[in-house]
Design a protein around this motif. Structure first.
Motif, PDB file in Angstrom:
ATOM      1  N   GLY A 193      16.686  30.394 -34.850  1.00  0.00           N
ATOM      2  CA  GLY A 193      17.745  31.310 -34.433  1.00  0.00           C
ATOM      3  C   GLY A 193      17.773  31.558 -32.929  1.00  0.00           C
ATOM      4  O   GLY A 193      18.102  32.657 -32.477  1.00  0.00           O
ATOM      5  N   VAL A 194      17.429  30.539 -32.145  1.00  0.00           N
ATOM      6  CA  VAL A 194      17.389  30.722 -30.690  1.00  0.00           C
ATOM      7  C   VAL A 194      18.807  30.641 -30.128  1.00  0.00           C
ATOM      8  O   VAL A 194      19.539  29.677 -30.391  1.00  0.00           O
ATOM      9  CB  VAL A 194      16.495  29.659 -30.015  1.00  0.00           C
ATOM     10  CG1 VAL A 194      16.411  29.901 -28.520  1.00  0.00           C
ATOM     11  CG2 VAL A 194      15.099  29.676 -30.645  1.00  0.00           C
ATOM     12  N   LYS A 254      17.595  35.001 -26.998  1.00  0.00           N
ATOM     13  CA  LYS A 254      17.136  35.761 -28.184  1.00  0.00           C
ATOM     14  C   LYS A 254      16.702  34.780 -29.258  1.00  0.00           C
ATOM     15  O   LYS A 254      17.236  33.675 -29.345  1.00  0.00           O
ATOM     16  CB  LYS A 254      18.301  36.581 -28.761  1.00  0.00           C
ATOM     17  CG  LYS A 254      18.577  37.890 -28.097  1.00  0.00           C
ATOM     18  CD  LYS A 254      19.895  38.453 -28.639  1.00  0.00           C
ATOM     19  CE  LYS A 254      19.787  38.839 -30.099  1.00  0.00           C
ATOM     20  NZ  LYS A 254      19.403  40.252 -30.270  1.00  0.00           N
ATOM     21  N   TRP A 255      15.757  35.198 -30.080  1.00  0.00           N
ATOM     22  CA  TRP A 255      15.325  34.341 -31.195  1.00  0.00           C
ATOM     23  C   TRP A 255      14.739  35.205 -32.303  1.00  0.00           C
ATOM     24  O   TRP A 255      14.501  36.399 -32.124  1.00  0.00           O
ATOM     25  CB  TRP A 255      14.310  33.298 -30.715  1.00  0.00           C
ATOM     26  CG  TRP A 255      13.108  33.879 -30.014  1.00  0.00           C
ATOM     27  CD1 TRP A 255      11.910  34.209 -30.575  1.00  0.00           C
ATOM     28  CD2 TRP A 255      12.978  34.185 -28.608  1.00  0.00           C
ATOM     29  NE1 TRP A 255      11.047  34.705 -29.616  1.00  0.00           N
ATOM     30  CE2 TRP A 255      11.684  34.696 -28.399  1.00  0.00           C
ATOM     31  CE3 TRP A 255      13.847  34.078 -27.507  1.00  0.00           C
ATOM     32  CZ2 TRP A 255      11.229  35.107 -27.149  1.00  0.00           C
ATOM     33  CZ3 TRP A 255      13.389  34.481 -26.254  1.00  0.00           C
ATOM     34  CH2 TRP A 255      12.093  34.978 -26.086  1.00  0.00           C
ATOM     35  N   THR A 311      11.113  39.012 -28.921  1.00  0.00           N
ATOM     36  CA  THR A 311      12.139  38.144 -29.509  1.00  0.00           C
ATOM     37  C   THR A 311      13.395  38.070 -28.647  1.00  0.00           C
ATOM     38  O   THR A 311      14.452  37.619 -29.111  1.00  0.00           O
ATOM     39  CB  THR A 311      12.516  38.607 -30.934  1.00  0.00           C
ATOM     40  OG1 THR A 311      12.905  39.973 -30.870  1.00  0.00           O
ATOM     41  CG2 THR A 311      11.349  38.448 -31.888  1.00  0.00           C
ATOM     42  N   SER A 312      13.259  38.525 -27.405  1.00  0.00           N
ATOM     43  CA  SER A 312      14.350  38.291 -26.462  1.00  0.00           C
ATOM     44  C   SER A 312      13.763  38.347 -25.059  1.00  0.00           C
ATOM     45  O   SER A 312      12.716  38.960 -24.838  1.00  0.00           O
ATOM     46  CB  SER A 312      15.451  39.352 -26.614  1.00  0.00           C
ATOM     47  OG  SER A 312      14.938  40.629 -26.281  1.00  0.00           O
ATOM     48  N   VAL A 355      12.917  27.516 -25.925  1.00  0.00           N
ATOM     49  CA  VAL A 355      11.875  28.484 -26.307  1.00  0.00           C
ATOM     50  C   VAL A 355      10.878  27.785 -27.222  1.00  0.00           C
ATOM     51  O   VAL A 355      11.280  27.002 -28.096  1.00  0.00           O
ATOM     52  CB  VAL A 355      12.489  29.692 -27.059  1.00  0.00           C
ATOM     53  CG1 VAL A 355      11.402  30.721 -27.401  1.00  0.00           C
ATOM     54  CG2 VAL A 355      13.600  30.339 -26.246  1.00  0.00           C
ATOM     55  N   ARG A 356       9.592  28.043 -27.000  1.00  0.00           N
ATOM     56  CA  ARG A 356       8.595  27.550 -27.960  1.00  0.00           C
ATOM     57  C   ARG A 356       7.609  28.651 -28.297  1.00  0.00           C
ATOM     58  O   ARG A 356       7.419  29.601 -27.530  1.00  0.00           O
ATOM     59  CB  ARG A 356       7.879  26.305 -27.433  1.00  0.00           C
ATOM     60  CG  ARG A 356       7.080  26.508 -26.163  1.00  0.00           C
ATOM     61  CD  ARG A 356       6.544  25.159 -25.683  1.00  0.00           C
ATOM     62  NE  ARG A 356       5.965  25.253 -24.357  1.00  0.00           N
ATOM     63  CZ  ARG A 356       5.738  24.189 -23.575  1.00  0.00           C
ATOM     64  NH1 ARG A 356       6.042  22.978 -23.985  1.00  0.00           N
ATOM     65  NH2 ARG A 356       5.209  24.345 -22.376  1.00  0.00           N
ATOM     66  N   ALA A 357       6.995  28.508 -29.470  1.00  0.00           N
ATOM     67  CA  ALA A 357       6.021  29.499 -29.944  1.00  0.00           C
ATOM     68  C   ALA A 357       4.617  29.012 -29.603  1.00  0.00           C
ATOM     69  O   ALA A 357       4.365  27.808 -29.516  1.00  0.00           O
ATOM     70  CB  ALA A 357       6.163  29.677 -31.450  1.00  0.00           C
TER      71      ALA A 357
END
Ligand SMILES: [Zn+2]
Length: 461
Positions: free
Chosen positions: A366-367, A381-382, A415-416, A431-433
């Motif tokens: 959901g990025v 946002k994600w 998350t943003s 974006v990466r985790a």
């Protein structure tokens, strides 16, 4: 110069200084890379060649010659690998009857040999990584079931690499699930891989990445070039399953160089540089070789990110040829032309990348980039990841003309985030985790999020 929390970024119209993260040293991945053994790979290739032919239309019930003998031998070998897994690896023959088709003169059973190493983390076990080679082979024509078709490079090499990965990796416990697969019917037009991808789609499997290894053992090309230190990784730019609405968005905001498959190729390159320094990953920004195909394509068509591994310089006298000598030139796909140490290195690139994927958190979902408000900032946002060992996220970016991500910034477990003073017009963002051990996910490329209430101010237009 703009100062962000504990971190300074030079913001200007010129290129930002490259700031690539130091590679994460994960001892278990280094061990996996070390345990892969070229001698096992050589033994597998020679054994597969010994079945005479592995044409998909060849004998299915002869214990010595034909694809059936190869299938049963592979099944037994994957079972041996599974013995070291404490019950986490299961092996099955996935069969179906292929109806008559262009390269299938009569209905034929096609069988994939599939070894599944179940992930141990409840939040990640349904996330699946698939690695394949095709164990079928052909001589001059795909419908000749009788000729000798040794297929040492095409594709005993890829099959042997996958079997060796299964042997080594079955001992390790991963968060996510890894499927090691030898497919059939590739030369009959990707039949086995198509069947697997269709089944996966039907069962709604969450396949996060697929690698196919096909023709990964020849290091002396028909062009006379010897290259033992490079492997090509093919990734598509525009997704094979792109919808008309997605195409409209892409034409508006870009992204033809940022499919999930291309992020996967970049992830493989970065991981390989950290763990397999003797190998160079040559990313090729196309789906496959010019006008040709492979077992990753059915996965792409079903919406699963996928890449293809192949040697750099092919030798066509040793592919799809009857074994013969003509004017003193040996034709045929024989083991004497396979560089087993090189196949082992390709397997190491695969294994390091698969292990890194299966231990890392999932790529963020959901990025989005907030796109309606005109601003020189970029608001991302994600959705929150669900893995318990998650540490946070990194924003990555690059110039729009750069081939790989050049910069990254850790932003914490949020998350943003807003990249102040950096316009989404001028850079690509992702974006990466990242987890507490430093394992990073592949990058997610954002979609534009259009607000129903535009918040643009006149001064910013
Ligand atoms: Zn092939």
């Amino acid at each position: 110069m703009v100062v962000l929390a504990g971190f300074s970024v030079v913001v200007s119209q010129t290129k930002p200084a490259p700031r690539r993260p130091a590679p994460v040293r994960n001892r278990a991945i280094a061990n996996i890379v070390r345990e892969i053994d070229a001698r096992n790979i050589e033994a597998t290739i020679r054994k597969l060649v010994s079945f005479g032919t592995r044409n998909t239309l060849s004998e299915q019930n002869d214990p010595k010659r034909g694809i059936g003998a190869a299938r049963d031998w592979l099944y037994a070998e994957f079972l041996k690998a599974a013995a070291a897994s404490n019950g986490r690896m299961t092996v099955e023959k996935q069969s179906y009857e292929q109806a008559k088709a262009a390269r299938v003169p009569q209905p034929t059973i096609v069988t994939n040999v599939v070894a599944t190493l179940k992930g141990s983390q409840p939040e990640a076990t349904d996330r699946i990584y698939v690695v394949s080679g095709h164990y079928d082979s052909m001589c001059n024509t795909p419908v000749d079931a009788k000729c000798d078709a040794p297929g040492a490079n095409d594709d005993a090499s890829g099959t042997a690499a996958v079997l060796e990965m299964a042997r080594v990796m079955a001992k390790y416990e991963f968060d996510a699930t890894i499927v090691f697969m030898a497919v059939a019917g590739e030369e009959q037009s990707l039949l086995g891989s198509t069947h697997f991808a269709e089944q996966a789609k039907e069962k709604n499997w969450n396949i996060d990445a697929m690698f196919t290894n096909d023709i990964v053992g020849n290091t002396l090309g028909g062009n006379g070039v010897r290259d033992r230190g490079t492997v090509r990784v093919f990734s598509e730019g525009v997704p094979s399953n792109e919808t008309p609405a997605e195409a409209t968005t892409r034409r508006s905001v870009g992204g033809e160089n940022d499919s999930a498959s291309r992020q996967l190729a970049r992830f493989i390159k970065e991981t390989s540089e950290a763990f397999v320094p003797q190998m160079k990953v040559m990313m090729v920004y196309r789906r496959d070789r010019y006008g040709r195909g492979g077992d990753h394509i059915p996965f792409l068509e079903h919406g699963y990110p996928a890449v293809r591994f192949t040697e750099v310089n092919e030798e066509f006298r040793h592919q799809h040829q009857n074994v013969r000598v003509e004017n003193g030139v040996q034709f045929g796909d024989l083991p004497e032309f396979v560089d087993f140490a090189y196949v082992a290195n390709v397997a190491r690139v695969n294994a390091a990348s698969l292990a890194a994927l299966a231990w890392a958190p999932s790529r963020p979902k959901g990025v989005t980039i907030l796109s309606q408000r005109l601003s020189n900032d970029t608001e991302l946002k994600w959705d929150a990841n669900k893995e318990p060992e998650l540490a946070g996220y990194e924003i990555v970016w690059r110039d729009t003309t750069a081939a790989v991500w050049t910069n990254s910034k850790a932003v914490g477990n949020v998350t943003s985030f807003t990249m102040k003073g950096m316009s989404k017009d001028n850079y690509f963002f992702g974006v990466r985790a990242i987890d507490k051990d430093g394992n990073r996910s592949p990058v997610s490329y954002p979609k534009p999020l259009v607000r129903s209430q535009p918040a643009a101010t006149p001064s910013s237009m």
